[in-house]
Write a protein that holds these residues in place. Structure first.
Motif, PDB file in Angstrom:
ATOM      1  N   UNK A 152      52.255  12.946 -72.479  1.00 26.66           N
ATOM      2  CA  UNK A 152      53.285  12.353 -71.595  1.00 26.66           C
ATOM      3  C   UNK A 152      52.951  12.569 -70.122  1.00 26.66           C
ATOM      4  N   UNK A 153      53.464  11.685 -69.285  1.00 29.55           N
ATOM      5  CA  UNK A 153      53.140  11.683 -67.865  1.00 29.55           C
ATOM      6  C   UNK A 153      53.577  12.970 -67.183  1.00 29.55           C
ATOM      7  N   UNK A 154      52.680  13.522 -66.402  1.00 33.86           N
ATOM      8  CA  UNK A 154      52.973  14.688 -65.580  1.00 33.86           C
ATOM      9  C   UNK A 154      52.912  14.249 -64.127  1.00 33.86           C
ATOM     10  N   UNK A 155      54.067  14.039 -63.475  1.00 35.34           N
ATOM     11  CA  UNK A 155      54.078  13.513 -62.099  1.00 35.34           C
ATOM     12  C   UNK A 155      53.266  14.336 -61.114  1.00 35.34           C
ATOM     13  N   UNK A 156      53.154  15.648 -61.371  1.00 31.66           N
ATOM     14  CA  UNK A 156      52.413  16.514 -60.451  1.00 31.66           C
ATOM     15  C   UNK A 156      50.909  16.317 -60.579  1.00 31.66           C
ATOM     16  N   UNK A 157      50.463  15.925 -61.764  1.00 27.64           N
ATOM     17  CA  UNK A 157      49.038  15.685 -61.960  1.00 27.64           C
ATOM     18  C   UNK A 157      48.245  16.973 -62.108  1.00 27.64           C
ATOM     19  N   UNK A 158      47.021  16.824 -62.567  1.00 29.33           N
ATOM     20  CA  UNK A 158      46.151  17.973 -62.749  1.00 29.33           C
ATOM     21  C   UNK A 158      44.710  17.480 -62.800  1.00 29.33           C
ATOM     22  N   UNK A 159      43.927  17.809 -61.789  1.00 29.72           N
ATOM     23  CA  UNK A 159      42.556  17.293 -61.762  1.00 29.72           C
ATOM     24  C   UNK A 159      41.708  17.833 -62.914  1.00 29.72           C
ATOM     25  N   UNK A 160      42.153  18.919 -63.539  1.00 31.73           N
ATOM     26  CA  UNK A 160      41.409  19.472 -64.662  1.00 31.73           C
ATOM     27  C   UNK A 160      41.437  18.539 -65.869  1.00 31.73           C
ATOM     28  N   UNK A 161      42.424  17.624 -65.914  1.00 31.35           N
ATOM     29  CA  UNK A 161      42.506  16.667 -67.012  1.00 31.35           C
ATOM     30  C   UNK A 161      41.629  15.445 -66.780  1.00 31.35           C
ATOM     31  N   UNK A 162      41.019  15.332 -65.601  1.00 36.87           N
ATOM     32  CA  UNK A 162      40.084  14.242 -65.349  1.00 36.87           C
ATOM     33  C   UNK A 162      38.771  14.543 -66.069  1.00 36.87           C
ATOM     34  N   UNK A 163      38.116  13.503 -66.560  1.00 36.88           N
ATOM     35  CA  UNK A 163      36.854  13.735 -67.271  1.00 36.88           C
ATOM     36  C   UNK A 163      35.774  14.240 -66.329  1.00 36.88           C
ATOM     37  N   UNK A 164      35.954  14.019 -65.021  1.00 38.86           N
ATOM     38  CA  UNK A 164      35.035  14.561 -64.022  1.00 38.86           C
ATOM     39  C   UNK A 164      35.846  15.092 -62.839  1.00 38.86           C
ATOM     40  N   UNK A 165      36.390  16.304 -62.952  1.00 40.88           N
ATOM     41  CA  UNK A 165      37.197  16.872 -61.873  1.00 40.88           C
ATOM     42  C   UNK A 165      36.455  16.943 -60.540  1.00 40.88           C
ATOM     43  N   UNK A 166      35.143  17.197 -60.596  1.00 39.00           N
ATOM     44  CA  UNK A 166      34.365  17.313 -59.358  1.00 39.00           C
ATOM     45  C   UNK A 166      34.382  16.003 -58.568  1.00 39.00           C
ATOM     46  N   UNK A 167      34.355  14.871 -59.278  1.00 37.22           N
ATOM     47  CA  UNK A 167      34.374  13.571 -58.595  1.00 37.22           C
ATOM     48  C   UNK A 167      35.673  13.378 -57.835  1.00 37.22           C
ATOM     49  N   UNK A 168      36.780  13.838 -58.419  1.00 43.17           N
ATOM     50  CA  UNK A 168      38.094  13.721 -57.776  1.00 43.17           C
ATOM     51  C   UNK A 168      38.205  14.685 -56.604  1.00 43.17           C
ATOM     52  N   UNK A 169      37.817  15.916 -56.816  1.00 42.05           N
ATOM     53  CA  UNK A 169      37.945  16.926 -55.768  1.00 42.05           C
ATOM     54  C   UNK A 169      37.029  16.641 -54.588  1.00 42.05           C
ATOM     55  N   UNK A 170      35.884  16.024 -54.839  1.00 39.56           N
ATOM     56  CA  UNK A 170      34.984  15.662 -53.742  1.00 39.56           C
ATOM     57  C   UNK A 170      35.657  14.664 -52.812  1.00 39.56           C
ATOM     58  N   UNK A 171      36.306  13.655 -53.388  1.00 40.71           N
ATOM     59  CA  UNK A 171      37.001  12.655 -52.577  1.00 40.71           C
ATOM     60  C   UNK A 171      38.193  13.277 -51.861  1.00 40.71           C
TER      61      UNK A 171
END
Length: 267
Positions: free
Chosen positions: A223-242
């Protein structure tokens, strides 16, 4: 599930629009496996693809009411008032009509109320194995959008796209110091600025479930987590870099504003 949708969506175009959006939402909002896994499994097992897709929709939590023109005509403020606001912007300014290209389209050319069970499920399987698609033939959906605008907002309402482009600059955006970020799986990235230019950088977060607003929310799963969590991204490094690039630019641009203020105060 299909019967319930039809009862709430009395206009054929509304039902077809919902039917496709339900699939696209899985990619747009960070959870493609929720759609693809049951469809691919049903195909392997020789199961009923329509039943598999109906089960996915039932568990997705996508609101059917959002696609009802009867709902969109309501003017009193409510929990889902933003649905009407979005369509007003579409119908008066931007004309973001989701139509199929006239040639070489992977969208089904046969979808109408008589071909839903065959064409739609084939197209959704293609979506899961190849990429994002839609299934509406262009003549059906252009007519549908114009009719929706007229029905919901009245005669004479039409998207003034030329005026919108003139005001905002079109492809020559009338602004500066703007950051454009897009998730690789977000269908909306194709309506965004994807090439960097002076003082208007564009960043792409590439990962299997990088969707809409990944820069702000990370990759919430169902279910949707409005706060989000970059650890659930398949490539957290790609998100954190941006995210770090955005932070660095904000710091730089804000420091330039502070320096400018100091220069003015010295005069």
């Amino acid at each position: 599930m299909v019967t319930s949708c039809i009862m709430q969506l009395s206009i054929d175009g509304d039902f077809l629009y919902f039917l496709v959006d339900a699939a696209v939402m899985a990619f747009q909002y960070w959870n493609p496996e929720a759609l693809c896994s049951p469809l691919v499994q049903a195909k392997k097992d020789g199961g009923d693809l329509v039943d598999a897709y109906a089960s996915y929709i039932k568990g997705s939590g996508i609101g059917v009411e959002t696609y009802s023109q009867k709902h969109l005509k309501k003017t009193s403020p409510g929990e889902n008032s933003s649905d009407r606001l979005w369509w007003f912007q579409v119908c008066t300014e931007v004309a973001y009509f989701q139509v199929a290209p006239a040639n070489d389209s992977v969208r089904s050319s046969k979808v109408d109320s008589r071909h839903v069970s065959v064409s739609v499920t084939f197209s959704f399987l293609f979506l899961c194995t190849v990429g994002l698609i839609n299934i509406f033939p262009p003549w059906i959906m252009i007519r549908y959008h114009l009719d929706l605008c007229r029905n919901v907002f009245g005669d004479g309402v039409y998207s003034e796209v030329d005026a919108t482009n003139l005001y905002y600059g079109g492809t020559k955006i009338a602004g500066s110091k703007i950051v454009f970020t897009n998730g690789s799986q977000d269908p909306w990235r194709h309506a965004s600025k994807q090439a960097s230019s002076s003082e208007m950088p564009s960043y792409l977060m590439s990962c299997h479930n990088c969707g809409h607003r990944t820069d702000l929310r990370g990759c919430p799963q169902s279910p949707l987590n409005p706060e989000g969590n970059d650890k659930d991204c398949s490539s957290p490094d790609a998100v954190n870099k941006v995210r770090q690039q955005i932070t660095d630019l904000m710091d730089l641009w804000l420091s330039e504003c502070t320096d400018a203020e100091r220069d003015w105060s010295a005069i």
